[in-house]
Design an enzyme around this catalytic site. Structure first.
Site, PDB file in Angstrom:
ATOM      1  N   ASN A  11       0.872  -1.169   0.000  1.00 58.73           N
ATOM      2  CA  ASN A  11       0.000   0.000   0.000  1.00 58.73           C
ATOM      3  C   ASN A  11       0.911   1.221   0.000  1.00 58.73           C
ATOM      4  OD1 ASN A  11      -1.787   2.067   0.464  1.00 58.73           O
ATOM      5  ND2 ASN A  11      -2.327   1.444   2.560  1.00 58.73           N
ATOM      6  N   LYS A  13       0.220   4.271  -0.332  1.00 57.98           N
ATOM      7  CA  LYS A  13      -0.380   5.504   0.193  1.00 57.98           C
ATOM      8  C   LYS A  13      -0.036   6.665  -0.748  1.00 57.98           C
ATOM      9  CE  LYS A  13      -0.306   3.390   4.708  1.00 57.98           C
ATOM     10  NZ  LYS A  13      -0.322   3.538   6.162  1.00 57.98           N
ATOM     11  N   HIS A  96      -9.737   1.750   4.394  1.00 60.22           N
ATOM     12  CA  HIS A  96      -8.492   1.892   5.153  1.00 60.22           C
ATOM     13  C   HIS A  96      -8.738   2.855   6.320  1.00 60.22           C
ATOM     14  CE1 HIS A  96      -4.411   2.983   6.258  1.00 60.22           C
ATOM     15  NE2 HIS A  96      -4.037   1.849   5.684  1.00 60.22           N
ATOM     16  N   GLU A  98      -7.118   5.222   7.437  1.00 67.39           N
ATOM     17  CA  GLU A  98      -6.866   6.638   7.130  1.00 67.39           C
ATOM     18  C   GLU A  98      -8.058   7.258   6.402  1.00 67.39           C
ATOM     19  OE1 GLU A  98      -3.079   5.911   5.248  1.00 67.39           O
ATOM     20  OE2 GLU A  98      -2.276   5.313   7.200  1.00 67.39           O
ATOM     21  N   GLU A 167      -6.068  -4.503  10.260  1.00 70.38           N
ATOM     22  CA  GLU A 167      -5.044  -3.492  10.501  1.00 70.38           C
ATOM     23  C   GLU A 167      -5.348  -2.733  11.789  1.00 70.38           C
ATOM     24  OE1 GLU A 167      -2.847  -2.462   6.586  1.00 70.38           O
ATOM     25  OE2 GLU A 167      -4.425  -0.998   6.918  1.00 70.38           O
ATOM     26  N   GLY A 173       2.038   2.399  10.768  1.00 71.78           N
ATOM     27  CA  GLY A 173       3.040   3.455  10.656  1.00 71.78           C
ATOM     28  C   GLY A 173       3.716   3.812  11.965  1.00 71.78           C
ATOM     29  N   SER A 211       2.757  -1.964  10.401  1.00 67.21           N
ATOM     30  CA  SER A 211       4.194  -2.098  10.707  1.00 67.21           C
ATOM     31  C   SER A 211       4.732  -3.496  10.437  1.00 67.21           C
ATOM     32  CB  SER A 211       4.492  -1.662  12.141  1.00 67.21           C
ATOM     33  OG  SER A 211       4.158  -0.295  12.313  1.00 67.21           O
TER      34      SER A 211
END
Ligand code: PGA
Length: 250
Positions: A11, A13, A96, A98, A167, A173, A211
């Protein structure tokens, strides 16, 4: 456990450029010979044409990071599932964290996005995961089940065609990876929920994301219900990504 080979998805991003993508993809493609896992990269929408040009006929599939809930029309800035299909996109990430956090995507919005992708012949990678506060309050299971239930409810028997990505938000991250045991226990919950919804739950790959890196991939992938990974930061470094693909091919 699924009978499929592992699925490893980068991914990207909002990272990359024409020049950086070209070198990353060529490093990945040339390092890939021995892999027997399935591989994909989810790139910014603008670079799907580039990914298609560089990856067509290779072992690496390409995907999008989002898709509109609408089919077409007055939705400035949106990209539809049929537009993605024009570029032979195999996967689209939906929901996702985010997108949920910064763009207010609800469970229902995510379910509709999964529906749009499926209707266009694109496999949605449906992301679920709890925040740190939710984990500490003992709500992990309830949160991921609620998120997946919306997608199951909207998609009926097509649910065996999705990919799920667990996730945990606190692991994305941050360098804080879920332990293999923490991941496995949530993946088992998701697998059971899929089994209750479809006789073909074994077709669904359940990826871990947050991560995941070259050092921890093997132990996560060794868990019976961890069918692959959704990889952010480490997928931008070809040597790291390639070593994770190798770990997934054992
Ligand atoms: P990360 O991101 O690997 O950089 O933690 C994973 C993701 O958000 O998909």
């Amino acid at each position: 456990m699924t009978m499929n080979s592992k699925l490893m998805v980068g991914n990207w991003k909002m990272n990359g450029s024409l020049a950086a993508n070209a070198s990353l993809l060529s490093e990945i493609s040339s390092g890939l010979r021995e892999t027997s896992c399935r591989v994909a990269v989810c790139v910014p929408a603008l670079y799907l044409a580039q990914a298609q040009n560089l990856l067509a006929g290779s072992l690496v599939a390409w995907g999008a990071q989002d898709v509109s809930t609408h089919e077409s029309g007055a939705y400035t800035g949106e990209v539809s599932a049929n537009m993605l299909r024009d570029f032979a996109v195999r996967y689209a990430i939906v929901g996702h964290s985010e997108r949920r956090q910064y763009h207010g995507e609800t469970d229902d919005v995510v379910a509709t996005k999964a529906q749009r992708a499926l209707a266009a012949g694109i496999t949605p990678i449906v992301c679920v995961g709890e925040s740190l506060a939710e984990r500490e309050a003992g709500q992990t299971e309830a949160v991921v089940k609620r998120q997946l239930a919306a997608v199951i409810h909207a998609n009926g028997h097509c649910i065996s065609e999705i990919v799920v990505a667990y996730e945990p938000v606190w692991a994305i991250g941050t360098g804080l990876t879920a332990s293999p045991e923490q991941a496995q226990s949530v993946h088992a919950v998701l697998r059971a929920q899929l089994q209750a919804a479809t006789a073909q739950a074994d077709r669904v790959s359940i990826l871990y994301g947050g991560s995941m890196n070259a050092a921890n991939a093997a132990s996560l992938l060794a868990q019976p219900d961890v069918d692959g990974g959704l990889i952010g930061g480490a997928s931008l470094k070809a040597p790291d990504f390639l070593s994770m693909l190798k770990a997934a091919s054992r």
